[in-house]
Design an enzyme around this catalytic site. Structure first.
Site, PDB file in Angstrom:
ATOM      1  N   VAL A 102     -21.051  34.282 -18.465  1.00  0.00           N
ATOM      2  CA  VAL A 102     -21.501  35.627 -18.842  1.00  0.00           C
ATOM      3  C   VAL A 102     -20.466  36.289 -19.762  1.00  0.00           C
ATOM      4  O   VAL A 102     -20.823  36.869 -20.795  1.00  0.00           O
ATOM      5  CB  VAL A 102     -21.735  36.513 -17.593  1.00  0.00           C
ATOM      6  N   HIS A 140     -29.608  45.973  -7.289  1.00  0.00           N
ATOM      7  CA  HIS A 140     -29.838  44.697  -7.967  1.00  0.00           C
ATOM      8  C   HIS A 140     -29.930  43.609  -6.905  1.00  0.00           C
ATOM      9  O   HIS A 140     -28.966  42.938  -6.600  1.00  0.00           O
ATOM     10  CB  HIS A 140     -28.675  44.436  -8.924  1.00  0.00           C
ATOM     11  N   GLY A 194     -13.149  37.825 -17.416  1.00  0.00           N
ATOM     12  CA  GLY A 194     -13.963  36.688 -16.966  1.00  0.00           C
ATOM     13  C   GLY A 194     -14.437  35.959 -18.203  1.00  0.00           C
ATOM     14  O   GLY A 194     -15.251  36.476 -18.968  1.00  0.00           O
ATOM     15  N   VAL A 228     -20.436  43.815 -14.219  1.00  0.00           N
ATOM     16  CA  VAL A 228     -21.518  42.825 -14.237  1.00  0.00           C
ATOM     17  C   VAL A 228     -21.455  41.915 -12.996  1.00  0.00           C
ATOM     18  O   VAL A 228     -22.453  41.349 -12.563  1.00  0.00           O
ATOM     19  CB  VAL A 228     -21.449  41.963 -15.530  1.00  0.00           C
TER      20      VAL A 228
END
Ligand code: APR
Length: 309
Positions: free
Chosen positions: A14, A176, A10, A119
């Site tokens: 991020v 989360h 990715g 992530v």
């Protein structure tokens, strides 16, 4: 001795920021991978061209080919879609699960001994997908969320009390999401619990701002979501592992009875070192904290159940 190798999948906000931090710390060679042609190559080249100015010798480049990621020590997974207007939470869950499954299968195939740091959101559910797709043991599949949520809590504690962030410590456990569990009793300034430094209503306000931390940034940005702090969180985990630091950090791990939960990825404190999760660091929870933690674990269980359908 060869430098360590980290693949970041990715090359979006991020991923690219995580790659930048790792390379600029000289911690490892970095391969940035994305499905979009040219994107990882362009960002990789741009990062490499910063090296003479920043001064590091880490090799950094981008690719669309997993063969280039072979032999990675760590694979950081940030690939995924952001939620678009009209897309339900479950749609996003299924789409990102497909992306995470595909990238993890390809990466694990050529780096069978790597440690995976996940992530992509929804984080805890994506960890389940990554574990299944890789076939790796739980020590080597770790989710990055608690470090970010705790960093947000620490930021707000430092702002509230006018102290250095360095002297703050915080633990945010659980899934989360909205049900995350900021543990104020274990969150301190220079070792003193914030529950002894602030009135209860201020503690509650900081906890709520923490749980809403991602949404607060999204609301300001209007398009896109937070990436500097998430990348810093991923970097801290990469560093703890590559330098075998035995850091005690809140991470999403597959629990096997610890904290009263079995067979689910939930955020808990762990010892992070060269082997990945070297130990789950069990701490005592009050009945109220335990209830909040269970509720948070139940929210993860529901997402995993949607994926199983
Ligand atoms: N293979 C490789 N890369 C992919 C794939 C795939 N199958 N599908 C999407 N990508 C890439 C996109 O092309 C994009 O470059 O993933 C990247 C995601 O980047 P951004 O859209 O900028 O998203 P970012 O802000 O980086 O967030 C990534 O991390 O914090 C979480 O919630 C966040 O799940 C999101 C993830």
């Amino acid at each position: 001795m060869a430098r360590n190798k980290v693949t970041v999948i990715g090359a979006g906000n991020v991923g690219a920021t995580t790659a930048q931090r790792i390379a600029e710390a000289g911690l490892a060679d970095v391969v940035l991978v994305d499905i979009v042609e040219g994107l990882p190559q362009g960002k990789g080249l741009d990062l490499a061209e910063a090296a003479p100015v920043v001064v590091h010798d880490a090799r950094v480049f981008g690719s669309n080919d997993y063969a280039d990621t072979a032999g990675s020590d760590i694979v950081v997974v940030t690939s995924g879609l952001a939620r678009q207007p009209g897309m339900s939470r479950d749609d996003l869950l299924t789409k990102n699960a497909g992306i995470v499954r595909s990238v993890v299968e390809q990466a694990a195939n050529v780096s069978p001994d790597a440690i995976l740091i996940v992530v992509t959101n929804p984080l805890d559910a994506m960890c389940h997908v990554a574990m299944e797709a890789s076939g790796f043991p739980r020590e080597r599949v770790i989710g990055m969320a608690g470090v970010l949520d705790s960093a947000r809590f620490r930021t707000f504690i430092a702002m509230e009390l006018g102290v250095s962030v360095e002297d703050t410590h915080a633990f945010v456990l659980g899934g989360h999401g909205d049900t995350m569990v900021p543990l104020s009793r274990y969150s301190t300034v220079a070792g003193v619990p914030i529950t002894e430094l602030l009135p209860a209503e201020r503690v509650k306000a900081l906890e709520e701002r923490t749980a809403n931390g991602g949404a607060e940034v999204v609301a300001l940005l209007k398009t896109g979501s937070a990436f500097y702090a998430p990348a810093a969180g991923a970097f801290e985990m990469v560093e703890a592992i590559l330098l075998d630091r035995k850091r005690v950090l809140p991470c999403a791990v597959m629990l096997r009875g610890e904290f009263g939960v079995d067979g689910l990825f939930v955020g808990v404190p762990v010892v992070l070192g060269a082997a990945g999760v070297e130990r789950v660091f069990e701490i005592e929870l009050t009945a109220e904290e335990q209830t909040a933690f269970r509720k948070s674990a139940d929210a993860v269980r529901e997402l995993v159940a949607v994926l199983a359908r």
